[in-house]
Design a protein around this motif. Structure first.
Motif, short mmCIF file in Angstrom:
data_model
loop_
_atom_site.label_atom_id
_atom_site.label_comp_id
_atom_site.label_asym_id
_atom_site.label_seq_id
_atom_site.Cartn_x
_atom_site.Cartn_y
_atom_site.Cartn_z
N GLN A 69 107.23 -39.87 -12.71
CA GLN A 69 107.30 -38.79 -13.97
C GLN A 69 108.65 -38.21 -14.53
O GLN A 69 109.24 -38.61 -15.51
CB GLN A 69 106.19 -37.97 -14.11
N VAL A 91 106.97 -45.12 -21.20
CA VAL A 91 105.14 -45.43 -20.17
C VAL A 91 105.44 -46.73 -18.90
O VAL A 91 105.72 -47.23 -19.10
CB VAL A 91 103.79 -46.21 -20.93
N GLU A 93 104.08 -47.64 -14.41
CA GLU A 93 103.04 -46.94 -13.01
C GLU A 93 104.40 -46.60 -12.09
O GLU A 93 104.31 -47.17 -11.41
CB GLU A 93 102.15 -48.16 -13.39
N THR A 99 99.04 -44.15 -13.87
CA THR A 99 100.05 -44.25 -15.40
C THR A 99 101.01 -43.08 -15.57
O THR A 99 100.30 -42.11 -15.66
CB THR A 99 99.59 -44.66 -16.34
N TYR A 101 104.09 -41.10 -18.33
CA TYR A 101 105.16 -41.07 -19.06
C TYR A 101 105.60 -40.08 -19.05
O TYR A 101 106.25 -38.92 -18.07
CB TYR A 101 103.77 -40.13 -19.97
N THR A 103 108.73 -38.51 -22.39
CA THR A 103 109.38 -38.28 -23.33
C THR A 103 110.26 -37.27 -23.69
O THR A 103 110.53 -36.75 -22.72
CB THR A 103 107.98 -37.31 -23.49
N SER A 111 103.07 -38.93 -28.88
CA SER A 111 102.23 -39.77 -27.36
C SER A 111 101.83 -40.78 -27.65
O SER A 111 101.89 -41.00 -29.13
CB SER A 111 100.99 -38.69 -27.33
N LEU A 112 101.45 -41.64 -27.05
CA LEU A 112 100.69 -42.72 -26.99
C LEU A 112 99.85 -42.67 -27.91
O LEU A 112 99.43 -44.87 -28.46
CB LEU A 112 100.01 -43.34 -25.71
N ARG A 120 101.07 -51.26 -30.10
CA ARG A 120 100.46 -51.22 -28.50
C ARG A 120 99.67 -52.24 -28.41
O ARG A 120 100.83 -53.18 -27.19
CB ARG A 120 99.72 -50.18 -28.54
#
Length: 512
Positions: A69, A91, A93, A99, A101, A103, A111-112, A120
């Protein structure tokens, strides 16, 4: 400038000019706004997408296949840059299959969930990769509105299992520029509309001023001012119209002058002939009166073979004398020399005297109360009554009913017969000179001047006569005169010598 009316040509010209200008200005402004909007948005959008795609390839492509992350967060901040020109969301893995994130923090709470589901889905769609290069898949973008602020949202995936990146770019500066452009175009449209209205007003004034002058000249011409002319300048259609008007007015003036000259000549001829005929008629009348007295005094004094001829001469001489008197009366009306000699008249006595002088007492029913007085010309009233009653006796037979009533300040005398009435096509012409008509009535032996003279005498009193058919049968002639005609003689006091002579004796003519 006269007040504009909705139906006026000036207003219609201004409205048409304004509508044309408004349509052109709105169309031009709309096209200009649409073209500039697309250009501004496309330029801003292409620059952002190009930078984002480059950053995805350089920054996100340098990340390991399963980044942490912190790595995603650092890469997202580097992609957004120090100016934070757009916000980035990465985004991926991690090594544990979780998962994570990262930013840039440029947009609070980006956010997503802020990415449209359709975007998406398009970004996450599986695609085969022909090589192992970590270049982004196809870049997808979409414009969205968040609480009135427009945003550009885009997304892309890296080939080979790299992270998925999203960006959010505020288009508010571009929207403000476009709003300023819209206001500018709106102001320009308003100014164009005002300018077109002013130009239309000026054009309408230029076009309608000659038309207005033509209308004024036409009214003056209609009022009898036949010397009216228009000043002509130029060679356009309005100048041709003015020349045509002047030519028509000149031709009309000449025609009216010729007709007036002929009419004056005719009146002078009739007046001269009437005066010339009067002298021999006086002598002939005296002789016929002597012959008539001889016939009445001693039936055997004249040869029975020539007695019918003598009576015919007496009758025709009387008719000729009445015709000459009528013609002289008509010429006085035409020349404007007829005058009123007013007196206080008892209407019932005047009507009785009229019918008694002509031996009509047994043929006329009078409905009038004594004591009804009016200030009129008794000679002219006698002429009117004689013509109306005589006409009713000739065409409707006896008895003729004469009724008198007072209507406010007016005196109303109705003369009704019991004949077949007057045909509808004849009614408008019964007071025309020399007009004799009708197959439904016996042929008149008069000159056709009696009713027209009666009408002229009513007019000189300030009154009139109407003709109609009674619902009960027969014709009704209604005479309406003011009870006091003094005001008509206030500006024209005094009589002509001819009128004074005429007042020395009552004509006693029957309707002709």
């Amino acid at each position: 400038m006269s007040r504009l009316r909705f139906t006026s040509l000036r207003l219609r010209l201004v409205v048409v000019f304004a509508l044309v200008a408004l349509t052109a200005a709105v169309s031009a402004s709309g096209i200009a706004y649409w073209l500039n909007r697309e250009a501004v948005l496309t330029r801003a959008q292409d620059a952002v997408l190009r930078d984002f795609q480059q950053e995805m390839q350089n920054r996100a492509g340098a990340l390991p296949a399963r980044p942490t992350q912190d790595e995603l967060q650092r890469a997202a901040g580097q992609m957004a840059g120090s100016s934070q020109r757009f916000s980035v969301l990465l985004v991926a893995e991690d090594t544990h299959g979780k998962t994570v994130y990262g930013t840039s923090g440029g947009i609070n709470g980006f956010s997503l969930e802020d990415v449209p589901a359709s975007l998406r889905a398009a970004v996450n769609k599986r695609q085969k990769v022909a090589d192992g290069n970590k270049a982004p898949y196809h870049l997808y973008w979409q414009r969205v509105d968040d609480h009135g602020t427009p945003y550009l949202v885009a997304g892309a995936r890296l080939a080979g299992g790299g992270p998925t990146g999203y960006l959010a770019k505020s288009l508010e500066p571009e929207a403000k520029d476009l709003n300023s452009l819209a206001w500018s175009l709106g102001i320009a449209t308003g100014l164009a509309l005002i300018g077109s209205a002013l130009l239309a007003q000026a054009a309408a004034t230029t076009v309608l001023k000659p038309v207005h002058r033509l209308g004024v000249a036409a009214r003056r011409l209609g009022e009898g001012r036949l010397d009216t002319r228009l000043s002509v300048s130029g060679t356009d259609e309005l100048a041709d119209l003015s020349r045509t008007f002047n030519n028509a007015a000149e031709a009309l003036e000449k025609r009216v002058a010729d007709m007036a000259a002929r009419d004056e000549s005719s009146r002078r001829f009739v007046a001269d002939m009437s005066h010339e005929l009067r002298t021999p008629l006086t002598a002939i009348t005296a002789v016929t009166e002597v012959l008539e007295e001889e016939l009445d005094a001693d039936a055997g004094s004249i040869d029975p073979m020539i007695e019918p001829a003598v009576r015919l001469v007496v009758s025709e001489t009387r008719r000729l004398n009445d015709l000459v008197e009528n013609l002289m009366e008509v010429t006085r009306f035409d020349a404007g020399t007829a005058r009123l000699v007013l007196d206080d008249v008892d209407i019932a006595d005047q009507i009785t005297a009229c019918i008694d002088a002509r031996a009509w007492l047994d043929a006329v029913e009078l409905d009038a109360e004594r004591g009804c007085h009016a200030r009129l010309d008794p000679r002219r009233l006698d002429v009117i009554l004689a013509n109306l009653i005589g006409n009713a006796l000739k065409h409707g037979g006896s008895p003729v009913r004469v009724s008198v009533r007072i209507d406010g300040d007016d005196l109303v005398i109705a003369v009704r017969d019991h004949g077949p009435g007057i045909p509808e096509d004849v009614l408008p012409h019964v007071f025309d000179r020399f007009y004799k008509a009708s197959a439904s009535r016996p042929r008149s032996e008069g000159s056709g001047l009696g009713l027209s003279i009666a009408m002229e005498n009513a007019h000189i009193h300030g009154g009139g006569i109407t003709a109609a058919n009674s619902p009960e049968g027969g014709a009704v002639f209604t005479l309406r005169l003011p009870r006091d005609a003094s005001r008509l003689t206030a500006e024209d006091d005094g009589d002509t010598e001819d009128d004074k002579a005429q007042h020395q004796h009552t004509t006693g003519k029957e309707g002709s």
